[in-house]
Design an enzyme around this catalytic site. Structure first.
Site, PDB file in Angstrom:
ATOM      1  N   VAL A  29       1.223   5.587   4.069  1.00 18.92           N
ATOM      2  CA  VAL A  29       1.010   4.990   5.557  1.00 18.92           C
ATOM      3  C   VAL A  29      -0.306   5.698   6.197  1.00 18.92           C
ATOM      4  O   VAL A  29      -1.066   5.398   6.760  1.00 18.92           O
ATOM      5  CB  VAL A  29       2.316   5.035   6.259  1.00 18.92           C
ATOM      6  CG1 VAL A  29       1.784   4.572   7.893  1.00 18.92           C
ATOM      7  CG2 VAL A  29       3.152   4.397   5.488  1.00 18.92           C
ATOM      8  N   TYR A  58       0.317  11.837   7.769  1.00 21.15           N
ATOM      9  CA  TYR A  58       1.205  12.958   7.222  1.00 21.15           C
ATOM     10  C   TYR A  58       2.741  12.964   7.894  1.00 21.15           C
ATOM     11  O   TYR A  58       3.274  11.693   7.815  1.00 21.15           O
ATOM     12  CB  TYR A  58       0.630  14.476   7.393  1.00 21.15           C
ATOM     13  CG  TYR A  58      -0.607  14.521   6.823  1.00 21.15           C
ATOM     14  CD1 TYR A  58      -0.820  14.729   5.425  1.00 21.15           C
ATOM     15  CD2 TYR A  58      -1.911  14.286   7.479  1.00 21.15           C
ATOM     16  CE1 TYR A  58      -1.924  14.844   4.787  1.00 21.15           C
ATOM     17  CE2 TYR A  58      -3.104  14.312   6.900  1.00 21.15           C
ATOM     18  CZ  TYR A  58      -2.987  14.501   5.589  1.00 21.15           C
ATOM     19  OH  TYR A  58      -4.429  14.903   4.738  1.00 21.15           O
ATOM     20  N   GLU A 110       0.971  -1.098  -0.032  1.00 24.71           N
ATOM     21  CA  GLU A 110       0.094   0.001   0.084  1.00 24.71           C
ATOM     22  C   GLU A 110       0.925   1.414   0.020  1.00 24.71           C
ATOM     23  O   GLU A 110       1.673   1.339   0.897  1.00 24.71           O
ATOM     24  CB  GLU A 110      -0.780   0.088   1.167  1.00 24.71           C
ATOM     25  CG  GLU A 110      -1.822   1.299   1.098  1.00 24.71           C
ATOM     26  CD  GLU A 110      -3.050   1.189   2.052  1.00 24.71           C
ATOM     27  OE1 GLU A 110      -4.151   1.914   1.981  1.00 24.71           O
ATOM     28  OE2 GLU A 110      -3.091   0.207   2.957  1.00 24.71           O
ATOM     29  N   ILE A 111       0.813   2.250  -1.089  1.00 27.92           N
ATOM     30  CA  ILE A 111       1.436   3.322  -1.067  1.00 27.92           C
ATOM     31  C   ILE A 111       0.644   4.451  -0.087  1.00 27.92           C
ATOM     32  O   ILE A 111      -0.404   4.796  -0.420  1.00 27.92           O
ATOM     33  CB  ILE A 111       1.363   3.781  -2.531  1.00 27.92           C
ATOM     34  CG1 ILE A 111       2.118   2.575  -3.235  1.00 27.92           C
ATOM     35  CG2 ILE A 111       2.113   5.218  -2.455  1.00 27.92           C
ATOM     36  CD1 ILE A 111       1.924   2.940  -4.781  1.00 27.92           C
ATOM     37  N   GLN A 139       6.800   7.716  -3.905  1.00 28.95           N
ATOM     38  CA  GLN A 139       6.302   6.742  -4.944  1.00 28.95           C
ATOM     39  C   GLN A 139       6.488   7.005  -6.648  1.00 28.95           C
ATOM     40  O   GLN A 139       5.945   6.328  -7.296  1.00 28.95           O
ATOM     41  CB  GLN A 139       4.830   6.771  -4.910  1.00 28.95           C
ATOM     42  CG  GLN A 139       3.947   8.341  -5.350  1.00 28.95           C
ATOM     43  CD  GLN A 139       2.413   8.220  -5.295  1.00 28.95           C
ATOM     44  OE1 GLN A 139       2.025   8.704  -4.261  1.00 28.95           O
ATOM     45  NE2 GLN A 139       1.764   7.652  -6.122  1.00 28.95           N
ATOM     46  N   GLU A 153      -6.978   4.694  -5.344  1.00 31.56           N
ATOM     47  CA  GLU A 153      -8.091   5.431  -4.160  1.00 31.56           C
ATOM     48  C   GLU A 153      -8.190   6.581  -4.515  1.00 31.56           C
ATOM     49  O   GLU A 153      -7.134   7.541  -4.949  1.00 31.56           O
ATOM     50  CB  GLU A 153      -7.713   5.076  -2.629  1.00 31.56           C
ATOM     51  CG  GLU A 153      -7.977   3.658  -2.293  1.00 31.56           C
ATOM     52  CD  GLU A 153      -7.906   3.848  -0.884  1.00 31.56           C
ATOM     53  OE1 GLU A 153      -7.862   4.553  -0.245  1.00 31.56           O
ATOM     54  OE2 GLU A 153      -7.669   2.378  -0.389  1.00 31.56           O
ATOM     55  N   ASP A 154      -9.236   7.346  -4.034  1.00 33.46           N
ATOM     56  CA  ASP A 154      -9.749   8.800  -3.796  1.00 33.46           C
ATOM     57  C   ASP A 154      -9.157   9.473  -5.562  1.00 33.46           C
ATOM     58  O   ASP A 154      -8.623  10.559  -5.471  1.00 33.46           O
ATOM     59  CB  ASP A 154      -8.641   9.526  -3.017  1.00 33.46           C
ATOM     60  CG  ASP A 154      -8.849   8.725  -1.660  1.00 33.46           C
ATOM     61  OD1 ASP A 154      -9.794   8.358  -1.342  1.00 33.46           O
ATOM     62  OD2 ASP A 154      -7.774   8.928  -0.916  1.00 33.46           O
ATOM     63  N   SER A 168      -4.937   1.393   8.292  1.00 34.12           N
ATOM     64  CA  SER A 168      -5.170   0.702   7.049  1.00 34.12           C
ATOM     65  C   SER A 168      -4.422  -0.858   7.190  1.00 34.12           C
ATOM     66  O   SER A 168      -4.710  -1.986   6.810  1.00 34.12           O
ATOM     67  CB  SER A 168      -5.643   1.000   5.640  1.00 34.12           C
ATOM     68  OG  SER A 168      -4.111   1.551   5.232  1.00 34.12           O
ATOM     69  N   HIS A 190      -2.019  11.260  -4.286  1.00 36.23           N
ATOM     70  CA  HIS A 190      -3.417  11.540  -4.923  1.00 36.23           C
ATOM     71  C   HIS A 190      -3.160  12.729  -6.149  1.00 36.23           C
ATOM     72  O   HIS A 190      -4.023  13.030  -6.748  1.00 36.23           O
ATOM     73  CB  HIS A 190      -4.439  11.880  -3.906  1.00 36.23           C
ATOM     74  CG  HIS A 190      -4.771  10.720  -3.087  1.00 36.23           C
ATOM     75  ND1 HIS A 190      -4.964   9.628  -3.283  1.00 36.23           N
ATOM     76  CD2 HIS A 190      -4.802  11.107  -1.774  1.00 36.23           C
ATOM     77  CE1 HIS A 190      -5.026   8.931  -2.045  1.00 36.23           C
ATOM     78  NE2 HIS A 190      -4.927   9.720  -1.214  1.00 36.23           N
TER      79      HIS A 190
END
Length: 243
Positions: free
Chosen positions: A62, A65, A59-60, A110, A160-161, A74, A135
């Protein structure tokens, strides 16, 4: 003493039961995938076949912040849902203090290709990748281009998002929905890859995505992309020509 033991056993049984229900697990671990978003019913539907397998999940992002002790909700949820899985994550901030058994966290960007190569080399084969990172539209697209080829056949890549596809401060665009720089336009464009055997374009050469994307599912702010061998032939088109 007996009452305490009974309470302990009941509590353990409830926790075991909850491990089959991602939404309850999400609430238990206070992840925004359950609170604020409504992603977990979709995750449960798509991830159910992986539940008891020895998977590697990356999962990219954590969460939390820059605070070193915040986030990881998660990751703990995934660890509980996948009892035989190994959970990995990466973040631009130092989140090493949130590591625990079956949860490993890398620090880096990322969109740093050499860093991502190191991460994948450390993990090995990836069954599931979830992009819940910056994002930023450009980041999401570039990360997908770098990591989707590292995903196993039979694996799932999740974004996501996707609402930031419409937000200017994330590189999105609400006015021009065909803007090629937005993530939604990029991923919508990949839907044609699944039907490339139907193209009437003699001499057409398949792209990597033509060969490897076998299914895409779009939900509110959420995309699931399945990887496999997209080798189903057309019943009417041969070598991208109609007879």
């Amino acid at each position: 003493m007996i009452k305490k033991k009974i309470f302990y056993v009941i509590n353990k049984l409830l926790k075991v039961r909850h491990t089959f229900n991602l939404n309850k697990l999400g609430l238990m671990f206070n992840t925004d995938k359950a609170v604020g978003h409504y992603y977990l019913p979709h995750y449960q539907h798509h991830f159910r076949p992986f539940k008891f397998k020895k998977i590697n999940l990356l999962e990219i992002g954590v969460g939390g912040y820059e605070h070193p002790d915040y986030g990881g909700h998660s990751l703990r949820m995934w660890k509980s849902y996948f009892p035989f899985g190994k959970i990995y994550s990466l973040d631009i901030h130092d989140k090493s203090g949130l590591q625990e058994n079956r949860i490993k966290i890398f620090r880096g960007s990322q969109v740093d290709e050499s860093f991502l190569e190191e991460v994948v080399n450390d993990i090995g084969e990836l069954d599931i990748i979830i992009d819940d990172g910056s994002h930023i539209n450009e980041h999401v697209i570039e990360t997908f281009k770098m990591l989707f080829p590292k995903l196993k056949n039979g694996g799932i890549y999740v974004i996501e998002d996707t609402q930031t596809s419409y937000w200017q401060d994330f590189g999105g665009d609400s006015d021009d929905l065909n803007n090629p720089k937005t993530m939604m336009n990029f991923f919508k464009g990949l839907t044609d890859c699944m039907n490339n055997k139907e193209f009437v374009r003699p001499g057409y050469e398949q792209s990597y995505y033509d060969k490897k994307i076998i299914a895409m599912h779009f939900y509110h702010n959420l995309i699931f992309i399945y990887k496999g061998d997209n080798d189903e032939e057309s019943n009417l088109v041969v070598n991208n020509q109609r007879g």
